[in-house]
Design a protein around this motif. Sequence first.
Motif, short mmCIF file in Angstrom:
data_model
loop_
_atom_site.label_atom_id
_atom_site.label_comp_id
_atom_site.label_asym_id
_atom_site.label_seq_id
_atom_site.Cartn_x
_atom_site.Cartn_y
_atom_site.Cartn_z
N ALA A 53 0.82 -1.23 -0.17
CA ALA A 53 0.03 0.11 -0.01
C ALA A 53 0.71 1.46 -0.09
CB ALA A 53 -1.04 0.09 1.22
N THR A 54 1.92 1.19 0.86
CA THR A 54 2.88 2.27 0.94
C THR A 54 3.40 2.57 -0.58
OG1 THR A 54 3.34 2.17 3.29
CG2 THR A 54 4.80 3.44 1.82
N LEU A 55 4.14 1.58 -1.15
CA LEU A 55 4.69 1.84 -2.45
C LEU A 55 3.94 2.22 -3.51
CD1 LEU A 55 6.60 -1.99 -2.24
CD2 LEU A 55 7.64 0.51 -2.18
N GLN A 56 2.51 1.79 -3.42
CA GLN A 56 1.53 2.12 -4.44
C GLN A 56 1.26 3.62 -4.19
OE1 GLN A 56 -2.00 0.10 -4.56
NE2 GLN A 56 -3.29 1.23 -5.90
N ARG A 57 0.99 4.13 -3.15
CA ARG A 57 0.81 5.31 -2.64
C ARG A 57 1.93 6.54 -3.09
NH1 ARG A 57 -0.59 4.59 2.32
NH2 ARG A 57 1.70 5.21 3.11
N GLU A 58 3.06 6.15 -2.72
CA GLU A 58 4.17 7.02 -2.58
C GLU A 58 4.88 6.89 -4.14
OE1 GLU A 58 4.50 9.13 -0.37
OE2 GLU A 58 2.86 8.39 0.75
N LEU A 59 4.87 5.95 -4.85
CA LEU A 59 5.87 5.68 -5.83
C LEU A 59 4.95 6.15 -7.29
CD1 LEU A 59 7.82 2.79 -5.05
CD2 LEU A 59 8.32 5.08 -4.70
N GLY A 61 3.90 5.58 -10.79
CA GLY A 61 3.75 4.69 -12.01
C GLY A 61 3.88 3.35 -11.28
N ILE A 62 3.60 3.26 -10.09
CA ILE A 62 3.52 1.90 -9.17
C ILE A 62 1.91 1.71 -8.73
CG2 ILE A 62 4.21 0.36 -7.18
CD1 ILE A 62 6.61 0.78 -9.41
N GLY A 63 1.25 0.71 -9.53
CA GLY A 63 -0.05 0.45 -9.22
C GLY A 63 -0.13 -0.63 -8.32
N GLU A 64 -1.23 -1.17 -8.04
CA GLU A 64 -1.55 -2.27 -6.92
C GLU A 64 -0.53 -3.48 -7.49
OE1 GLU A 64 -5.04 -4.97 -4.87
OE2 GLU A 64 -5.55 -3.17 -6.32
N SER A 65 -0.62 -3.90 -8.63
CA SER A 65 0.00 -5.03 -8.97
C SER A 65 1.43 -5.10 -9.06
CB SER A 65 -0.49 -5.61 -10.34
OG SER A 65 -0.18 -4.66 -11.18
N ILE A 70 6.65 -6.22 -6.10
CA ILE A 70 7.85 -5.57 -5.36
C ILE A 70 7.93 -6.38 -4.02
CG2 ILE A 70 9.18 -3.66 -4.29
CD1 ILE A 70 7.71 -1.90 -6.46
N VAL A 71 6.94 -6.59 -3.27
CA VAL A 71 6.86 -7.28 -1.90
C VAL A 71 6.90 -8.81 -2.29
CG1 VAL A 71 5.33 -8.03 -0.09
CG2 VAL A 71 5.40 -5.56 -1.02
N ALA A 72 6.18 -9.41 -3.13
CA ALA A 72 6.56 -10.61 -3.54
C ALA A 72 7.96 -10.96 -3.93
CB ALA A 72 5.59 -11.28 -4.76
N TYR A 73 8.60 -10.12 -4.61
CA TYR A 73 10.13 -10.16 -5.03
C TYR A 73 10.96 -10.37 -3.74
CZ TYR A 73 14.68 -9.62 -7.03
OH TYR A 73 16.07 -9.59 -7.35
#
Length: 107
Positions: A53-59, A61-65, A70-73
């Motif tokens: 959620a933080t990555l999606q909100r703050e970056l 070109g980064i959506g939910e998927s 990123i987290v899965a990697y």
Amino acid sequence: MSKHYFASLLFAALAATSLATSAADTSKTAPPKAEAVQVAELGKIDLNSADAATLQRELSGIGESKARAIVAYREANGPFVSVDELLEVKGIGQAILSKNRDKLRVD
């Protein structure tokens, strides 16, 4: 005259109580959420602790998927050793990395 004095005194007491109650209410703030702490430190997002959620909100070109990827990697390969390792995540290319490089850090 005593009626006016009493009314003024009562008004002052009620006004003071109201102000004290308002001041007490504003001092009851919630502690910062974990997401806010992830971003607040050094003004950058730590790729090794930020949630999707933080990555999606703050970056940019980064959506939910992509955020979930990123987290899965990170979960599959261990912590990121550099921001450039983000290029190994499916869907993250040089353009997205360039847009976000200044927002990211690796601890």
